[in-house]
Design a protein around this motif. Sequence first.
Motif, PDB file in Angstrom:
ATOM      1  N   TRP A  94      65.785  15.769  80.365  1.00  0.00           N
ATOM      2  CA  TRP A  94      66.620  16.408  79.350  1.00  0.00           C
ATOM      3  C   TRP A  94      68.098  16.307  79.740  1.00  0.00           C
ATOM      4  O   TRP A  94      68.945  15.835  78.990  1.00  0.00           O
ATOM      5  CB  TRP A  94      66.200  17.877  79.189  1.00  0.00           C
ATOM      6  CG  TRP A  94      66.596  18.462  77.871  1.00  0.00           C
ATOM      7  CD1 TRP A  94      67.619  18.067  77.065  1.00  0.00           C
ATOM      8  CD2 TRP A  94      65.943  19.541  77.199  1.00  0.00           C
ATOM      9  NE1 TRP A  94      67.651  18.839  75.931  1.00  0.00           N
ATOM     10  CE2 TRP A  94      66.638  19.752  75.998  1.00  0.00           C
ATOM     11  CE3 TRP A  94      64.852  20.362  77.513  1.00  0.00           C
ATOM     12  CZ2 TRP A  94      66.268  20.753  75.090  1.00  0.00           C
ATOM     13  CZ3 TRP A  94      64.493  21.350  76.621  1.00  0.00           C
ATOM     14  CH2 TRP A  94      65.183  21.539  75.423  1.00  0.00           C
ATOM     15  N   SER A  98      71.057  13.843  78.010  1.00  0.00           N
ATOM     16  CA  SER A  98      71.957  14.459  77.032  1.00  0.00           C
ATOM     17  C   SER A  98      73.404  14.590  77.484  1.00  0.00           C
ATOM     18  O   SER A  98      74.241  14.986  76.690  1.00  0.00           O
ATOM     19  CB  SER A  98      71.405  15.815  76.589  1.00  0.00           C
ATOM     20  OG  SER A  98      70.860  16.510  77.651  1.00  0.00           O
ATOM     21  N   LEU A 154      58.345  20.160  72.878  1.00  0.00           N
ATOM     22  CA  LEU A 154      59.791  19.957  73.010  1.00  0.00           C
ATOM     23  C   LEU A 154      60.145  18.481  72.933  1.00  0.00           C
ATOM     24  O   LEU A 154      61.141  18.100  72.315  1.00  0.00           O
ATOM     25  CB  LEU A 154      60.284  20.562  74.330  1.00  0.00           C
ATOM     26  CG  LEU A 154      60.279  22.092  74.393  1.00  0.00           C
ATOM     27  CD1 LEU A 154      60.685  22.571  75.772  1.00  0.00           C
ATOM     28  CD2 LEU A 154      61.210  22.680  73.334  1.00  0.00           C
ATOM     29  N   ASN A 157      59.788  17.501  69.190  1.00  0.00           N
ATOM     30  CA  ASN A 157      60.603  18.147  68.170  1.00  0.00           C
ATOM     31  C   ASN A 157      62.042  18.408  68.552  1.00  0.00           C
ATOM     32  O   ASN A 157      62.882  18.567  67.683  1.00  0.00           O
ATOM     33  CB  ASN A 157      59.953  19.472  67.758  1.00  0.00           C
ATOM     34  CG  ASN A 157      58.622  19.238  67.089  1.00  0.00           C
ATOM     35  OD1 ASN A 157      58.559  18.729  65.989  1.00  0.00           O
ATOM     36  ND2 ASN A 157      57.546  19.572  67.778  1.00  0.00           N
ATOM     37  N   VAL A 158      62.339  18.469  69.840  1.00  0.00           N
ATOM     38  CA  VAL A 158      63.713  18.775  70.230  1.00  0.00           C
ATOM     39  C   VAL A 158      64.386  17.566  70.858  1.00  0.00           C
ATOM     40  O   VAL A 158      65.474  17.163  70.452  1.00  0.00           O
ATOM     41  CB  VAL A 158      63.746  19.971  71.199  1.00  0.00           C
ATOM     42  CG1 VAL A 158      65.186  20.303  71.577  1.00  0.00           C
ATOM     43  CG2 VAL A 158      63.071  21.189  70.563  1.00  0.00           C
ATOM     44  N   ASN A 161      62.968  12.703  67.682  1.00  0.00           N
ATOM     45  CA  ASN A 161      62.590  13.005  66.312  1.00  0.00           C
ATOM     46  C   ASN A 161      61.154  12.532  66.081  1.00  0.00           C
ATOM     47  O   ASN A 161      60.921  11.433  65.601  1.00  0.00           O
ATOM     48  CB  ASN A 161      63.578  12.319  65.364  1.00  0.00           C
ATOM     49  CG  ASN A 161      63.486  12.917  63.984  1.00  0.00           C
ATOM     50  OD1 ASN A 161      62.729  13.874  63.767  1.00  0.00           O
ATOM     51  ND2 ASN A 161      64.242  12.355  63.053  1.00  0.00           N
TER      52      ASN A 161
END
Lengths: 348, 319
Positions: A94, A98, A154, A157-158, A161
């Motif tokens: 993550w 990001s 996660l 959906n987070v 997509n």
Amino acid sequence: MSKRLQGIITPIIAVLLGIIVGTIIMLVSGYNPISAYNALWNGAFGEVYYFGEVVRQVTPYILAGLAVAFAFRVGLFNIGVEGQFIVGWLAAVWVGTSFDLPKIIHLPLAIIAATVAGALWAYIPGLLKARLRVHEVIVTIMLNYTALHVSNYLIKNVLTNHKDRTGMIKESASLRSDWLQSITDYSRLHWGIIIAVICCFIMWFLLERTTKGFELRAVGFNQDAAQYAGMNVNRTIILSMVISGAFAGLAGAMDGLGTFGYVTVKSGFTGVGFDGIAIALLGGNTALGVFFSAILFGALKVGALNMPLEAGVPNELVDIIIALIVFFVASSYIIRVVLNRFGKKDVK
Amino acid sequence: MSLMEILIIVVPSTLLWAAPLIFTALGGIFSERSGVVNIGLEGLMLIGAFTSIVFNLTFVGTFGNATPWVALIVAMAAGALFSLIHAVAAITFRADHTVSGVAINLLAAGLCMFLVKQMYGKGETAIISKGFNKIDIPVLKDIPIIGKIFFQDTYWTSFLAIIVAIFAWYIIFKTPFGLRLRSVGEHPMAADTMGINVTKMRYLGVIISGALGGIGGAIYAQSIANNFSHATISGQGFMALAAMIFGKWNPLGALGAGIFFGFAQSISIIGSSLPFLKDIPNVYLLIAPYVLTILALTGFIGRAEAPKADGTHYIKGGR
């Protein structure tokens, strides 16, 4: 026979017994054990590429083993390493995907994120154990599945997509090294092994050379005595679970930032956490023992992949051998009884 | 979609998913009531699933429509036999129960996949032709409303699970055998003083758990999965463990928990076709059994307490 010698001989006997039973299984099911073990050896050390892969596999194994061993030393059974591993992996990727930061900040940040995620996930069973006396084994098992499903959710959906796989992490968060890959014939070897070795040292130093480590061990030996001596047992329990989870989360970072560089939706467990239990047990829950048994299990796992190709033996044979080794280590009581019997005969 | 239509979809599906959980959870109860922790339920289910599928594929020509039932019995025997490893390690060799249970899981997973590859040359078996089929229960299906919801398009195995759960409750709480089993799990030394053979009772507890776990795995394999691969049993055993705890080590509690978890599982699969449920993300249904079990253990939903001597070794003459 001295305790120290017994502590070394018992795991060796367990490994030998595991290999002997594995051989019997192969003979019964019509395979050639010699060519199978030969293929296993070649698949682990036969080429420099395989050797790189072994070290790559050993990296998370050391950390998962340390996680289980650390909790064991304080008298806790952390079956939740698998779940903490998964959340660590997720957190590392993550952060790795990001942000855009210089490597000197980004890589440590991703590693710390994984460590903290694993530690927090293990904080729950630690807290419940300390405050409400809920058995950590059940809670950690339940949290394994919770981690699996939540991380899948996660990712879908987070992080992405509705995809099953995240994108690659940024180069600035990667543990990979072109140099390490090139000297091992382009295996997936990465810098993580250095972190794993440092963690072995940290665990040894923490437990054996600090006051806090003494407290941790004291609680593991006898909670009541530790309490009577004025140690805060509850805080120690929580601390040990948090540190254990931190190691497990770090193991997740090794796969997230090093081996793969991404995270996928998982249909089941990776198995690293459960193998960690085997590694910790075989290593006698010491840092050095974990280091060596992680090498053994890493070599077995990677070498096994060569067995179907070279000898036609299913690689699951190695899983059977690992399970048997766990059995024999767990049943070391009976091995000790037999050893003592032989020992007494020598005295006469 | 009316409530009636929803119930007709949800109830049989819930019972279908609940049956394996109930059987396996009952197995766990027998083992833990005797004082042996059984984390190996997952492995026992694996053995049951594997045995039943292999038997079903091999002997379908011999037994015809009775094949799944014969396979169920064979799987029961295989589960009982396999659980002996756990019994010997945990009781006689004084291994840590949890560690031995973990080893059971690892061993079952490795052994089953090894044998599948050895026998079929690939990572999964063919799909069985005769599994447990949907049936209408005679007579009962004609009851208005209830018959349509509970007794049509359902499975015999679901009702077998409910009957066995009630039977298990009777055995554990109303028979001398049950009293002995419980006493060995609560206070083995007192039981030993009264002339109960602690080792024998514990062995029996574990073997019964193996038999029931084997049945659970066989039901799952022959009514839901219909073949065997590495993903056939993935977490069912641990969910059964959760049902056992959530049901407070009581067969009727486990029955209720099994049905509830079966509901959560079936909703996570068929929920998208139901109106007011399709907006809830799947993840809540998937983690519900596990989170609820943790809450039950912490005492938010009535505290669940394990048998006193659960997980301890009984050493004669020890204190």
